[in-house]
Design a protein around this motif. Structure first.
Motif, PDB file in Angstrom:
ATOM      1  N   THR A  15       6.379 125.380  16.581  1.00 49.58           N
ATOM      2  CA  THR A  15       6.750 125.186  15.170  1.00 49.58           C
ATOM      3  C   THR A  15       5.550 124.821  14.305  1.00 49.58           C
ATOM      4  O   THR A  15       5.621 124.891  13.075  1.00 49.58           O
ATOM      5  CB  THR A  15       7.809 124.085  15.024  1.00 49.58           C
ATOM      6  OG1 THR A  15       7.296 122.852  15.560  1.00 49.58           O
ATOM      7  CG2 THR A  15       9.088 124.473  15.753  1.00 49.58           C
ATOM      8  N   GLN A  16       4.441 124.422  14.928  1.00 46.36           N
ATOM      9  CA  GLN A  16       3.244 124.065  14.173  1.00 46.36           C
ATOM     10  C   GLN A  16       1.994 124.675  14.816  1.00 46.36           C
ATOM     11  O   GLN A  16       1.068 123.959  15.219  1.00 46.36           O
ATOM     12  CB  GLN A  16       3.107 122.538  14.113  1.00 46.36           C
ATOM     13  CG  GLN A  16       4.136 121.831  13.264  1.00 46.36           C
ATOM     14  CD  GLN A  16       3.926 122.048  11.776  1.00 46.36           C
ATOM     15  OE1 GLN A  16       2.814 122.281  11.322  1.00 46.36           O
ATOM     16  NE2 GLN A  16       4.989 121.962  11.005  1.00 46.36           N
ATOM     17  N   PRO A  17       1.935 126.004  14.939  1.00 47.87           N
ATOM     18  CA  PRO A  17       0.741 126.625  15.535  1.00 47.87           C
ATOM     19  C   PRO A  17      -0.482 126.435  14.637  1.00 47.87           C
ATOM     20  O   PRO A  17      -0.360 126.362  13.411  1.00 47.87           O
ATOM     21  CB  PRO A  17       1.129 128.104  15.632  1.00 47.87           C
ATOM     22  CG  PRO A  17       2.142 128.299  14.556  1.00 47.87           C
ATOM     23  CD  PRO A  17       2.920 127.010  14.496  1.00 47.87           C
ATOM     24  N   VAL A  18      -1.647 126.339  15.276  1.00 46.87           N
ATOM     25  CA  VAL A  18      -2.900 126.181  14.540  1.00 46.87           C
ATOM     26  C   VAL A  18      -3.818 127.357  14.863  1.00 46.87           C
ATOM     27  O   VAL A  18      -4.092 127.637  16.027  1.00 46.87           O
ATOM     28  CB  VAL A  18      -3.612 124.861  14.904  1.00 46.87           C
ATOM     29  CG1 VAL A  18      -4.938 124.751  14.147  1.00 46.87           C
ATOM     30  CG2 VAL A  18      -2.724 123.665  14.575  1.00 46.87           C
TER      31      VAL A  18
ATOM     32  N   VAL B 244      -2.709 116.459  11.261  1.00 42.89           N
ATOM     33  CA  VAL B 244      -1.356 117.000  11.446  1.00 42.89           C
ATOM     34  C   VAL B 244      -0.959 116.951  12.918  1.00 42.89           C
ATOM     35  O   VAL B 244       0.149 116.524  13.278  1.00 42.89           O
ATOM     36  CB  VAL B 244      -1.278 118.452  10.922  1.00 42.89           C
ATOM     37  CG1 VAL B 244       0.022 119.126  11.385  1.00 42.89           C
ATOM     38  CG2 VAL B 244      -1.353 118.467   9.402  1.00 42.89           C
ATOM     39  N   ILE B 245      -1.865 117.384  13.795  1.00 38.39           N
ATOM     40  CA  ILE B 245      -1.592 117.394  15.225  1.00 38.39           C
ATOM     41  C   ILE B 245      -1.353 115.980  15.738  1.00 38.39           C
ATOM     42  O   ILE B 245      -0.419 115.712  16.498  1.00 38.39           O
ATOM     43  CB  ILE B 245      -2.759 118.051  15.989  1.00 38.39           C
ATOM     44  CG1 ILE B 245      -2.847 119.534  15.633  1.00 38.39           C
ATOM     45  CG2 ILE B 245      -2.579 117.889  17.498  1.00 38.39           C
ATOM     46  CD1 ILE B 245      -4.089 120.219  16.158  1.00 38.39           C
ATOM     47  N   ASN B 246      -2.196 115.045  15.336  1.00 35.36           N
ATOM     48  CA  ASN B 246      -2.048 113.649  15.774  1.00 35.36           C
ATOM     49  C   ASN B 246      -0.744 113.037  15.278  1.00 35.36           C
ATOM     50  O   ASN B 246      -0.091 112.273  16.005  1.00 35.36           O
ATOM     51  CB  ASN B 246      -3.231 112.821  15.305  1.00 35.36           C
ATOM     52  CG  ASN B 246      -4.514 113.150  16.036  1.00 35.36           C
ATOM     53  OD1 ASN B 246      -4.480 113.632  17.170  1.00 35.36           O
ATOM     54  ND2 ASN B 246      -5.660 112.919  15.400  1.00 35.36           N
ATOM     55  N   ASP B 247      -0.353 113.366  14.058  1.00 34.00           N
ATOM     56  CA  ASP B 247       0.920 112.871  13.523  1.00 34.00           C
ATOM     57  C   ASP B 247       2.099 113.410  14.328  1.00 34.00           C
ATOM     58  O   ASP B 247       3.057 112.678  14.602  1.00 34.00           O
ATOM     59  CB  ASP B 247       1.071 113.255  12.053  1.00 34.00           C
ATOM     60  CG  ASP B 247       0.121 112.481  11.145  1.00 34.00           C
ATOM     61  OD1 ASP B 247      -0.440 111.468  11.610  1.00 34.00           O
ATOM     62  OD2 ASP B 247      -0.065 112.904   9.996  1.00 34.00           O
ATOM     63  N   LEU B 248       2.032 114.686  14.705  1.00 36.49           N
ATOM     64  CA  LEU B 248       3.099 115.281  15.500  1.00 36.49           C
ATOM     65  C   LEU B 248       3.173 114.639  16.888  1.00 36.49           C
ATOM     66  O   LEU B 248       4.260 114.389  17.410  1.00 36.49           O
ATOM     67  CB  LEU B 248       2.872 116.787  15.647  1.00 36.49           C
ATOM     68  CG  LEU B 248       3.102 117.643  14.393  1.00 36.49           C
ATOM     69  CD1 LEU B 248       2.638 119.074  14.643  1.00 36.49           C
ATOM     70  CD2 LEU B 248       4.572 117.621  14.001  1.00 36.49           C
TER      71      LEU B 248
ATOM     72  N   ALA C 224       1.539 136.892  15.549  1.00 38.52           N
ATOM     73  CA  ALA C 224       1.862 136.330  16.853  1.00 38.52           C
ATOM     74  C   ALA C 224       2.438 134.923  16.706  1.00 38.52           C
ATOM     75  O   ALA C 224       3.385 134.544  17.411  1.00 38.52           O
ATOM     76  CB  ALA C 224       0.621 136.299  17.745  1.00 38.52           C
ATOM     77  N   SER C 225       1.898 134.147  15.777  1.00 37.39           N
ATOM     78  CA  SER C 225       2.380 132.792  15.552  1.00 37.39           C
ATOM     79  C   SER C 225       3.788 132.779  14.965  1.00 37.39           C
ATOM     80  O   SER C 225       4.591 131.882  15.251  1.00 37.39           O
ATOM     81  CB  SER C 225       1.428 132.036  14.611  1.00 37.39           C
ATOM     82  OG  SER C 225       0.165 131.864  15.206  1.00 37.39           O
ATOM     83  N   GLN C 226       4.099 133.784  14.140  1.00 40.76           N
ATOM     84  CA  GLN C 226       5.418 133.847  13.515  1.00 40.76           C
ATOM     85  C   GLN C 226       6.541 134.057  14.533  1.00 40.76           C
ATOM     86  O   GLN C 226       7.674 133.657  14.302  1.00 40.76           O
ATOM     87  CB  GLN C 226       5.440 134.956  12.462  1.00 40.76           C
ATOM     88  CG  GLN C 226       4.632 134.622  11.219  1.00 40.76           C
ATOM     89  CD  GLN C 226       4.494 135.787  10.261  1.00 40.76           C
ATOM     90  OE1 GLN C 226       4.499 136.952  10.680  1.00 40.76           O
ATOM     91  NE2 GLN C 226       4.363 135.511   8.973  1.00 40.76           N
ATOM     92  N   THR C 227       6.218 134.690  15.660  1.00 42.19           N
ATOM     93  CA  THR C 227       7.230 134.943  16.689  1.00 42.19           C
ATOM     94  C   THR C 227       7.127 133.974  17.859  1.00 42.19           C
ATOM     95  O   THR C 227       7.889 134.084  18.810  1.00 42.19           O
ATOM     96  CB  THR C 227       7.082 136.383  17.226  1.00 42.19           C
ATOM     97  OG1 THR C 227       5.757 136.571  17.756  1.00 42.19           O
ATOM     98  CG2 THR C 227       7.326 137.404  16.126  1.00 42.19           C
ATOM     99  N   SER C 228       6.195 133.031  17.794  1.00 36.03           N
ATOM    100  CA  SER C 228       6.035 132.071  18.883  1.00 36.03           C
ATOM    101  C   SER C 228       7.061 130.942  18.749  1.00 36.03           C
ATOM    102  O   SER C 228       7.653 130.737  17.691  1.00 36.03           O
ATOM    103  CB  SER C 228       4.625 131.484  18.884  1.00 36.03           C
ATOM    104  OG  SER C 228       4.457 130.578  17.802  1.00 36.03           O
ATOM    105  N   SER C 229       7.247 130.201  19.819  1.00 39.89           N
ATOM    106  CA  SER C 229       8.188 129.082  19.815  1.00 39.89           C
ATOM    107  C   SER C 229       7.569 127.820  19.220  1.00 39.89           C
ATOM    108  O   SER C 229       8.279 126.855  18.930  1.00 39.89           O
ATOM    109  CB  SER C 229       8.657 128.791  21.247  1.00 39.89           C
ATOM    110  OG  SER C 229       7.552 128.486  22.079  1.00 39.89           O
TER     111      SER C 229
END
Length: 281
Positions: A221-224, A273-277, A214-219
Motif C-alpha cells: 500500500t506504500q511502495p517506494v 514515511v517508512i519509519n512512521d508506518l 508495477a506498483s499500482q498492481t502490487s499488494s
C-alpha cells in the motif's frame, strides 16, 4: 402476494446497501494506496552544470515537490576513474547558496555523495568500499563539515559513489551521525545490527513509468520508487548518452503530479514515511 413484494423490495434494498458499502470500502482501499516516488540527482559539484540543475530544481518547485541532490564536496579536477593524484575542487559558495536556498524553501534535500568521487581502484570503481575505516571516517568527516558549513544545516544522508560501500562505511556513517544510506538496487553486507535507514535506488528515468505500473498492481500500500539520474541523462548535456530532453522531463513531472495515487518525496521525507508506518504496526 404483499408478503412476496415486501420481501423482494427488502432484498433489493439490502443488496443495494451492500453494494454501496462494498464500493465505499473498495474506494477507501484505493485511496489509501500511495506510490511514493523519490528523485535522486547525483554528482552535484563545483564542476556540474549549474544551468541544468537550476532548471531541474525549478521543475520541482513548480510541482511543489522536493528533490534529493547527491553532492560531491571536493570533486576531483580531471578523471574520476583515474586513482592517481589529482587536484580537488571544493564546492563553491555559489553552489552552496543554491543548496541552502532550496533547502530552506523545501525544494531540495541534501545528501553527501562521497568525498571527491575519485576511484581508489582501477579494477572496480569505488571510493569507499575497500578503504580502511580511519580513512573512510576522515573523508566522510571532511565532506560533511564542508557541506554543512555551506548550507548551515545537518547532512544525514549518504550516497556512496558508484553505489559501493562496505562494513567500514556503515560503521563510519553511524559513528558520524548519519541516519540514511541510499545506494544501489542490490544491498550487500548490511547486518541486522545496522541502525541506518536503507533506501536504495530502484530505477532510472526511462524505467519510471513501468515501475509505477508495477506498483499500482502490487499488494504494497506504500511502495517506494527511487529514481536515480545524472546530468548526462539529458540530451542537452550529452548527445550520446542522453535519453531525455528537459522538456520531456518537465512533462514527466507534470504527469506524475497529476496522478492521484502518486506522491513526490525526497529521501528524507520517504524515510520518515517508512519509519512512521513501521511505528504504527
Amino acid at each position: 402476494m404483499r408478503t412476496i413484494v415486501f420481501f423482494q423490495r427488502t432484498l433489493v434494498t439490502f443488496l443495494f446497501v451492500c453494494m454501496i458499502s462494498f464500493m465505499s470500502c473498495t474506494s477507501h482501499q484505493i485511496e489509501k494506496k500511495q506510490i511514493n516516488v523519490v528523485f535522486r540527482l547525483d554528482d552535484y559539484s563545483a564542476c556540474s552544470n549549474t544551468d541544468l540543475e537550476l532548471r531541474i530544481i525549478d521543475a520541482f518547485r513548480m510541482n511543489e515537490a522536493c528533490i534529493t541532490l547527491g553532492v560531491i564536496p571536493y570533486v576531483c579536477a580531471n578523471d574520476i576513474h583515474d586513482p592517481s593524484g589529482q587536484e580537488l575542487i571544493p564546492l563553491t559558495s555559489m553552489k552552496g547558496n543554491i543548496l541552502k536556498s532550496g533547502l530552506n524553501e523545501g525544494v531540495i534535500d541534501v545528501a553527501l555523495h562521497g568525498y571527491s568521487h575519485q576511484t581508489i581502484s582501477t579494477g572496480q570503481w569505488t571510493e569507499f568500499s575497500g578503504l580502511d575505516y580511519d580513512n573512510q571516517v576522515e573523508r566522510l568527516t571532511k565532506g560533511k563539515q564542508l557541506l554543512e558549513s555551506l548550507i548551515d544545516a545537518p547532512v544525514t544522508t549518504f550516497v556512496p559513489p558508484w553505489n559501493r560501500f562496505d562494513l567500514n562505511t556503515l560503521r563510519a556513517l553511524e559513528e558520524l551521525g548519519f541516519s540514511t544510506l541510499s545506494a544501489g538496487k542490490k544491498i550487500r553486507g548490511v547486518t541486522e545490527e545496522c541502525k541506518l535507514n536503507i533506501l536504495p535506488y530502484t530505477c532510472n528515468l526511462s524505467g519510471l513509468r513501468d515501475a509505477i505500473e508495477a506498483s499500482q498492481t502490487s499488494s504494497d500500500t506504500q511502495p517506494v520508487i527511487v529514481v536515480l539520474f545524472h546530468e548526462y541523462d539529458f540530451q542537452e548535456i550529452d548527445g550520446k548518452r542522453g535519453r531525455i530532453t528537459y522538456q520531456k522531463f518537465y512533462e514527466l513531472m507534470k504527469w506524475l503530479k497529476s496522478q492521484r495515487d502518486v506522491r513526490l518525496l525526497s529521501i528524507s521525507q520517504a524515510t520518515q514515511v517508512i519509519n512512521d508506518l513501521m511505528s504504527a504496526k
